[in-house]
Every structure is written in C-alpha cells, then in structure tokens.
Motif scaffolding. Structure first.
Motif, PDB file in Angstrom:
ATOM      1  N   ARG A  93       8.547  26.475  12.390  1.00 30.36           N
ATOM      2  CA  ARG A  93       8.281  26.784  13.800  1.00 30.36           C
ATOM      3  C   ARG A  93       7.999  28.269  13.997  1.00 30.36           C
ATOM      4  NH1 ARG A  93      12.861  22.745  16.218  1.00 30.36           N
ATOM      5  NH2 ARG A  93      11.520  20.922  16.408  1.00 30.36           N
TER       6      ARG A  93
ATOM      7  N   THR B 159       4.493  28.759  13.232  1.00 30.27           N
ATOM      8  CA  THR B 159       3.689  28.202  14.312  1.00 30.27           C
ATOM      9  C   THR B 159       3.595  29.183  15.482  1.00 30.27           C
ATOM     10  OG1 THR B 159       4.625  26.092  13.690  1.00 30.27           O
ATOM     11  CG2 THR B 159       3.365  26.164  15.708  1.00 30.27           C
TER      12      THR B 159
ATOM     13  N   GLY C 231       1.287  31.860  14.718  1.00 29.78           N
ATOM     14  CA  GLY C 231      -0.106  31.426  14.779  1.00 29.78           C
ATOM     15  C   GLY C 231      -0.613  31.354  16.204  1.00 29.78           C
ATOM     16  N   SER C 232       0.160  30.793  17.091  1.00 34.12           N
ATOM     17  CA  SER C 232      -0.214  30.730  18.509  1.00 34.12           C
ATOM     18  C   SER C 232       1.030  30.438  19.327  1.00 34.12           C
ATOM     19  CB  SER C 232      -1.259  29.637  18.747  1.00 34.12           C
ATOM     20  OG  SER C 232      -1.395  29.403  20.131  1.00 34.12           O
TER      21      SER C 232
ATOM     22  N   GLU D 160       1.346  30.212  22.537  1.00 33.93           N
ATOM     23  CA  GLU D 160       1.094  29.260  23.614  1.00 33.93           C
ATOM     24  C   GLU D 160       1.066  27.828  23.076  1.00 33.93           C
ATOM     25  OE1 GLU D 160       1.146  29.642  26.628  1.00 33.93           O
ATOM     26  OE2 GLU D 160      -0.120  28.156  27.642  1.00 33.93           O
ATOM     27  N   ALA D 161       0.343  27.630  21.978  1.00 36.00           N
ATOM     28  CA  ALA D 161       0.260  26.277  21.416  1.00 36.00           C
ATOM     29  C   ALA D 161       1.635  25.797  20.976  1.00 36.00           C
ATOM     30  CB  ALA D 161      -0.718  26.254  20.245  1.00 36.00           C
ATOM     31  N   ALA D 162       2.437  26.702  20.423  1.00 33.61           N
ATOM     32  CA  ALA D 162       3.772  26.323  19.980  1.00 33.61           C
ATOM     33  C   ALA D 162       4.619  25.880  21.174  1.00 33.61           C
ATOM     34  CB  ALA D 162       4.441  27.496  19.257  1.00 33.61           C
ATOM     35  N   ARG D 163       4.543  26.641  22.264  1.00 30.76           N
ATOM     36  CA  ARG D 163       5.352  26.321  23.439  1.00 30.76           C
ATOM     37  C   ARG D 163       4.941  24.954  23.998  1.00 30.76           C
ATOM     38  NH1 ARG D 163       6.330  27.650  29.118  1.00 30.76           N
ATOM     39  NH2 ARG D 163       4.128  27.934  29.534  1.00 30.76           N
ATOM     40  N   LEU D 164       3.628  24.727  24.071  1.00 29.62           N
ATOM     41  CA  LEU D 164       3.149  23.461  24.618  1.00 29.62           C
ATOM     42  C   LEU D 164       3.502  22.283  23.730  1.00 29.62           C
ATOM     43  CD1 LEU D 164       1.821  25.155  26.730  1.00 29.62           C
ATOM     44  CD2 LEU D 164      -0.349  24.047  26.270  1.00 29.62           C
ATOM     45  N   ALA D 165       3.758  22.564  22.453  1.00 33.36           N
ATOM     46  CA  ALA D 165       4.130  21.486  21.535  1.00 33.36           C
ATOM     47  C   ALA D 165       5.647  21.315  21.500  1.00 33.36           C
ATOM     48  CB  ALA D 165       3.586  21.768  20.140  1.00 33.36           C
ATOM     49  N   GLY D 166       6.343  21.970  22.422  1.00 34.73           N
ATOM     50  CA  GLY D 166       7.781  21.747  22.534  1.00 34.73           C
ATOM     51  C   GLY D 166       8.649  22.699  21.732  1.00 34.73           C
ATOM     52  N   VAL D 167       8.068  23.714  21.129  1.00 33.96           N
ATOM     53  CA  VAL D 167       8.862  24.693  20.389  1.00 33.96           C
ATOM     54  C   VAL D 167       9.552  25.626  21.387  1.00 33.96           C
ATOM     55  CG1 VAL D 167       8.782  26.599  18.737  1.00 33.96           C
ATOM     56  CG2 VAL D 167       7.342  24.588  18.389  1.00 33.96           C
ATOM     57  N   ARG D 168      10.846  25.850  21.189  1.00 32.71           N
ATOM     58  CA  ARG D 168      11.577  26.743  22.113  1.00 32.71           C
ATOM     59  C   ARG D 168      11.355  28.180  21.650  1.00 32.71           C
ATOM     60  NH1 ARG D 168      17.264  24.361  21.508  1.00 32.71           N
ATOM     61  NH2 ARG D 168      17.876  25.591  23.333  1.00 32.71           N
TER      62      ARG D 168
END
Lengths: 334, 510
Positions: free
Chosen positions: A208, A211, A214-215, A217-225
C-alpha cells in the motif's frame, strides 16, 4: 517524395534498459575493482571488507528507514538531528544513572514521538514533507542542545557494556593470525535491512505504501487509508533514526548535539542511488543497500589512497551526480 | 488536396503498428479517423505530429513533399494538434495558458503588459465564440470542459484565422471532457475552420459526433486503412462492423432477467458541499443511470455514496444496514466498488503492475492473516479477473502504463469485481474506450447485475444510459430533480430533461 527508410528487422539489444537497471551496480563493482587494484593487500582483505560494513552500518540504518518514507514520495530531513537528539537522551539518562535498557528504550520512544510529530504534520495537517521535516530538523537540533546544555557528554558515563558491544563483534576465526569479527553494528544494520525489506516487499502495508507513492488519489479511492499509513511510515523512520543515534553514541562513547547531523544527506543520496536501479524509479531497500555500500566503499578506499577528506566529499558528490545522470539519460531515451 | 499520405508504415520492436496506410485530407473537409484502440490511429497521428519517425512514408502537404522530423517542423508545415489529454499549467491564468510558448506583450522588453495579454486572450476566445471564460482566472479553477476550450484556443493562437493559408487540424478525442454544450461550441469552431478551407482530422469514439460533424470517414483496423468513404453513404452499425470486423447487431446487450424488488441501496436526503438533496434507491440487480450536465453533481453523487465527500445531511442504507463513519476504505469493506471518472489519475496506479492494481482494494482479504502478501493467491486472482474482463495484457506483472485505454479500463473494472460487489458505482466507464472494449464492458455490466449487484451508472453518453439502465436519475444544479424510466426514452428527451424546463418552455411557445 521522401522515403524515410530505417531497416529494422529485429529489435536491437536494449542497452538503455540494461544500463538503467544495472548501471549503478556495474559502477559499484568497477569502483571496488579500482580500489582493489590500487591497494591489493589491504582493500580486499576480509578484515577491511568487514570494517567497511561496520563503517556504513549507521548510515545504512538511516538510509533503510529513509527508504520507507521515500517509497511514499515523501522525505524526512529530520533524521540527522533526531539521531543527535537520541544520542543526547542516552547520554543524559546515563548521567542520571538509569539502567542501560531503560535508556535505550527511552531513546527509541523519543524517535517514535518525533516520527509521530512528522507524520501528523505531513499526513493530517497537510504540510509538505520538505517544509514539515525542515522545521522538525530545527526543533530536534534545538532540543538536543537545550537538553545537553550544549555540552558534549563523554567518558565514564558510558558503561563498558555499551561501548564494548558497539565496537565488538562475533569472532569468525583467524586469518593471517589476526582475529576476524562480524561487527555487532553490522548485524544490527542487517536486521534492520531484513525487517524493512520484509515490510516493504512482503506485507500488505508495504504494497500500500508503494501504491500511495504511485498515486495518492488512486490509492485513496481504492480504499487505502492514506493518512494513517503515511503517519506510520514517518514513525518507522523516526524510530530508525533514533536507533542509529544510539549506535553512533555507543560506538564513540560520546554524545554530542551535532553528532548525527551529517547522516541525512548521505542517507537520501543512498536512496537516490538505489532508485536508479529500478525500472519505474521507485525506491527499493536492496537498491538503497547498494547505494550505502557505494558511499562506504568510496570513503574507505579514498582514505586508504590517502585522499584528503574534503576532496573525498567532492569526488563522492560527483560520482552520485554521474550515476543519477546516467540513469536519467537512459530513461529519457526510451 | 491539403495532405496526402502514401504507404506509411511503422514497426515497434518487430510488431507492425501501421501497414501501408494511405490518407487524403481535402481542404474544407472534416475527416473522421475511426478505429479501435490499437488500430494504428495514434501511430498515424504521431507521425503527422513529428513525434514518431515512420519506417517508410511519402507525405505531401499542399502538393509538396515534406519530412516531418520534429513537432516544430510539423507546426511550420501548417499542422495543428489538439490532444485528448489536457496539456495545461494549472496554476497559471487562462491567458498565460493560451499564449504559452508565445511571446507575451511587454514594456521595455521585459515587463509583461498583463492587461494587453488578457485582452488578446479575450480576443482569441471570442474568435472561437467562447465568451463565458474570464482569461484572468487560474486554470485549475476552471471546469475540465473550460480547460479543454482554453487548450483548444491555445492551438489557434498565432495563426491569423481570417487570412492565413489553409491549415490542417488534428483533433484527438477533443470532446472527451466536454459537456454537450461545450461540444456544440467546439463544433461551431470546427464549422468555421471548414468554411475557411482548412482540413480537420477528427478522432473520436463517439458515433453520434462523427455523424454530426464529419464529411468523410477513414476506418482503420489492425494497422491498416480499411476504407475511406463519405459519411452519408454509411450507417453507424455498418461503420462499427468495419471497425471491429464483426457484426455488432446489439451494442447494448438485452437484460436477461428483471431486477428484484429487494432494495440494495437506500439513499435518504443526501447533502454534501455540491449535492443539494438526493433521495433514491437502487434495487438488487438494478442498473440505475445518473444523467445531468457537467457540474450538475452527477460525479459528486457517486462520491457521496462512496464516502469520498462528507455528508452534511442524509443517511445511506445498504441492505437495510445504516452506513456510519463512511469512508472509501469502509465502503470497499461493505462491498461497494467504485470505477472513478478519471481512470489514469484516480482509477489506476500507472507505475504499478496489472496484478498490483487488480488486487489493490481487496489486498487484505487476499493476504495471509490480513497482513502478509500471498503472492501465489494474488497471481491466481489476477489471472482469473483478467480472463473474466477479457483483458489483453502480457502478464499480471506488466506495468499498467503500457496498456491501451480500453485495457486500462478493464483493469479498473476487474479490480471492482475481485470480491463480487453488492453495489457498483460507475463514473463514465466507457469514456475514451474503443467500440470493441465498450461492448465487452457492456456485457460485463449485464453479467454483474445479473448476479444481483446494484449498479449506479453515470455517463454523458446518452444512448449508453438509455440502453444500459432500468431507470435514470436526472441531476440539475446539485439536486436530484426527477427519476424517469429508461423504457422508450429518446436521447433528445433525456437531454431536454438534463437542461430542465426546456421542453416546458418549448411547449408554451408552440
């Protein structure tokens, strides 16, 4: 009519890709070969090589934990003064005749709190890591001075158990009638290396982090805290920096408010050197290891050649620029 | 003839991307270039732009043989490019973006005369019929559509549109981020260019646009030019057949079973910073569309359900359970999956592998004990998901950046399906995706809803909304204005509903 003809029957060997990935490693071995040819008797001896691992162990610990935040595309500029502060905490508590175990734990707790502060500023308040850790760099440095009263703590304050451990090692045997030891500090650095490698490459947490790097925003939208993980990463770096401070103080039997300050730049340089070895330019801790060894070998080899320390710094800086330049040129050409 | 390309070929590491392609552009025509992703359109455009050197090609402009060796030489030969990806500097003003790379008006040669710069920018915009954008505003504060219009204005700056020789404009999906109204504005601009004898090479995946604006169409498939013909001699299904090489009778697959009566999502009185009141339900197995103009709060409605934007009022119930302390991480855990609007910046981590992206939201449940990576299980899951969404990739280890747009979107879809979701939120799922991949995605949506997943689908593609959904929520000015059945709905009627009052006013006039 212009006919642009380029005969291209089969793809040529991808030199750019090869250089990009292995350039730094090849450079490292060339440098080792150079020193080995110049000082064949001393440089390549087991004793000297183990000596180098001890010399780079403290830088190694800082660089390995620096890798953790740099995976996030963040920085921690405060690791150097945190190491100094940690050493001062150890010195002051030992002066107050606290037991060694308590003292070491206290230093690591200070590192954890410092990392927590960095993490809160960066992840929750939203200050850019450069500014936030530049500020805490100043704060930790100031704390180290005010806690110690600006004095260097040395001598009998430090128990023999600590200095003997920090300068000793596990006997490996004798070569040419000289006892060869695997230094304890090297072992500590190796343990930190394995831990960081495991956390970054083998855990959900580490994946994570990459991730987020890498991005975000994309990480947050994929549920990464994102905020929580960033905070934890800074805590890891803070604890690692405090550990490095403890190693340094133990080795030198000295606590000085500026002792660890120089670690930060070399640690970041080592991570950058390592980043040149990965395809996507991400930091990986094994790459960082090569960077650390490169810096250590240069220092050791130049000293053996009798190169002035100031000149050494110029040469080391130049080699770092050359490595990163080579890598970014080959990257641009793809 | 403005531009003539003969036998253009290009091979990338042994794989042919373009094979003996011929293309003619006439002055005063809008020429559509159609084909699935990977058909060779981008390669042809890159050759024209001077970015890629062809292995062989003969190019004539105004009857003269030319070599397009660099973007600069392409520009000096009268080629202008508008790309689908925004190329703007977000923290500079619109004026500065319009004149980027040009000399600013100065006093004493160094002091920028801002007033004059803004006036000139206003003139450039006015020439294109754009009057609602204040060129002093910071680019980042403009809507994506307005940013695109500024980007387009940038392509026209420096050319004297009234008197200059005919130019060749290449537009690569310029409407991807534009609303209907902004698209209409762009089409008016294109109309003017055509009147002045310029040629426009227009790339788009949107069939309705091609049939509105183009005079002729060239179809590419697998690196070859299949056919060039007047648009009036072909119908959309025939065109799709030429592009895909297969007969696609039904782009929108028919649904196999009716949705159940059981309510999956119950949204009650949602308010966020942008959404001003939305109460609706999504039933098990139902596909509910969300329509509205750009800025109507469509995207924000999904963001509210996903827990991305804070609810200032309202309640979300999933399968009769209230969602509290709602955030993206808890949303995924509750079985809400999300395909965001911008796949490259929001949907994917481009620097990571296909496998890493596919497993990201469900990484913990695929791991050992919730914390240690299980590489074998991940690889297995990636391969299964890749097969399920018909992903074309070398291996799960391939970097997502290297995939085509359609395949990237399939990764975002696959990721949402690793754990069969209870509710699937889709925001513009087929934007910038070629027809073949679109059909794959439509079939996938049907399969998913057939398994009982409730789906909320936001789209600017009105035929897609009507073809794929059971009901459509109409958003206007942040409010859920009304809900209509998709049965028998026309695009015209749906668009009128998005504008609100329009048909009402119209009927009064009559």
């Amino acid at each position: 009519m212009s006919a642009q003809k380029i005969a291209n029957p089969q793809p040529p060997f991808a030199w750019g890709r090869f250089l990009r990935t292995f350039g730094t490693l090849i450079g490292f071995f060339l440098i080792v070969l150079f020193f080995a040819s110049q000082r064949p008797a001393t440089f390549m001896s087991v004793r000297n090589l183990l000596n180098i691992t001890q010399q780079v162990s403290i830088l190694g610990v800082v660089a390995f934990v620096m890798t953790v935040v740099m995976v996030l595309n963040d920085f921690d500029l405060s690791v150097g003064t945190m190491a100094s502060l940690s050493g001062i905490v150890i010195g002051v508590l030992l002066q107050a005749e606290q037991p060694l175990v308590v003292v070491i734990i206290a230093a690591l707790v200070v590192g954890m709190l410092g990392g927590l502060l960095n993490g809160l500023l960066v992840a929750y308040i939203g200050i850019t890591p450069f500014v936030a850790t530049l500020a805490t760099l100043t704060i930790f440095g100031g704390l180290a001075f005010s806690v110690s009263g600006g004095r260097t703590i040395f001598g009998a304050v430090f128990p023999d158990a600590l200095t003997e451990f920090a300068n000793g090692g596990i006997p490996l045997g004798t070569i040419n009638e000289q006892l060869v030891r695997l230094p304890h500090l090297t072992i500590i650095a190796l343990v930190v290396l394995v831990l960081v490698w495991f956390v970054l490459e083998q855990t959900v947490f580490g994946r994570r982090l990459y991730t987020i790097g890498g991005s975000m925003e994309a990480a947050r939208l994929a549920g990464v805290r994102v905020r929580w993980l960033r905070l934890l990463a800074f805590v890891i770096t803070g604890v690692g920096a405090a550990l490095a401070g403890a190693m340094l103080t133990g080795q030198l039997a000295t606590a000085n408010p500026t002792l660890g300050d120089g670690l930060m730049l070399n640690a970041i340089a080592a991570v950058f050197l390592g980043m040149t070895m990965s395809q996507e330019g991400e930091p990986h801790v094994l790459g960082t290891l090569v960077g650390v060894l490169l810096i250590g070998v240069l220092a050791n080899g130049f000293t053996q050649l009798g190169v002035d320390t100031y000149i050494q710094r110029i040469l080391t800086g130049t080699i770092i620029i050359a490595s990163v330049t080579l890598s970014s040129i080959s990257r641009r050409n793809r | 003839m403005l531009l003539r390309i003969r036998r253009a070929s290009k091979t990338y590491s042994g794989i042919p991307a373009l094979i003996d392609a011929d293309l003619d552009l006439l002055g005063g025509e809008v020429h559509a270039l159609m084909g699935e992703n990977g058909a060779g359109k981008s390669t042809l455009i890159k050759i024209l732009a001077g970015i890629t050197a062809p292995d062989s090609a003969a190019i004539e402009i105004h009857g003269q043989t030319v070599t397009l060796s660099s973007p600069h030489s392409a520009h000096s030969h009268g080629l202008r490019f508008i790309h689908q990806e925004l190329q703007v500097v977000r923290h500079l003003s619109a004026s500065e973006n319009i004149f980027l790379g040009q000399a600013y008006p100065t006093r004493f040669g160094f002091q920028v005369r801002w007033k004059q710069l803004h006036q000139q920018a206003e003139q450039v915009l006015a020439r294109l019929g754009i009057e609602h954008i204040d060129p002093r505003r910071t680019m980042g504060h403009l809507s994506p559509g307005d940013q695109m219009l500024v980007n387009i204005a940038h392509a026209f700056v420096g050319d004297d549109l009234e008197h200059a020789r005919a130019l060749i404009y290449v537009m690569d999906e310029p409407t991807a981020a534009l609303s209907e109204a902004e698209t209409a504005q762009l089409f008016r601009v294109i109309g003017r260019l055509r009147e002045r004898g310029s040629a426009v090479l227009y790339v788009s995946h949107r069939m309705d646009e091609i049939f509105t604006i183009a005079d002729r169409v060239t179809v590419m498939r697998d690196g070859r030019v299949i056919d060039t013909l007047p648009i009036s001699t072909i119908t959309p299904p025939e065109l799709i057949e030429k592009m895909t090489g297969r007969d696609l009778q039904h782009i929108y697959p028919a649904r196999t079973e009716a949705p159940s009566d059981q309510v999956r999502l119950d949204a009650r009185g949602l308010f966020t910073a942008v959404v001003h009141g939305a109460t609706f339900t999504v039933r098990v197995g139902e596909v509910v569309g969300v329509a509205g103009l750009n800025g109507s709060g469509r995207t924000e409605l999904l963001r509210a359900v996903m827990g991305l934007d804070r609810l200032t009022a309202g309640e979300l119930w999933l399968d009769a359970k209230r969602l509290k302390g709602h955030s993206p991480s808890t949303a995924w855990l509750e079985g809400i999956a999300y395909v965001p609007e911008e796949r490259r910046s929001q949907g994917l981590v481009l620097s990571r592998s296909v496998g890493d992206n596919l497993t990201l939201p469900q990484l913990a449940s695929l791991s050992i004990g919730g914390w240690m990576l299980a590489h074998g299980r991940e690889r297995q899951t990636s391969q299964n998901m890749g097969a399920q969404v018909r992903l074309k990739a070398r291996s799960p280890a391939q970097t997502v950046r290297e995939l085509s747009g359609g395949n990237q979107q399939k990764v975002v879809f696959g990721r949402a399906l690793v754990q069969p979701p209870r509710l699937l939120l889709l925001d513009e799922p087929t934007r910038g995706v070629d027809v073949g991949a679109k059909v794959d995605l439509y079939q996938l949506i049907r399969e998913i809803s057939g398994h009982g997943t409730g789906i909320l689908l936001v789209s600017s593609d009105l035929p897609e909304l009507i073809g794929m959904t059971d009901r459509i929520l109409i958003m206007r000015g942040g409010q859920l204005a009304e809900t209509v059945s998709s049965e028998g709905l026309t695009s015209e009627r749906l668009l009128a509903l998005c504008y609100g009052n329009m048909d009402h006013v119209g009927s009064k006039d009559r």
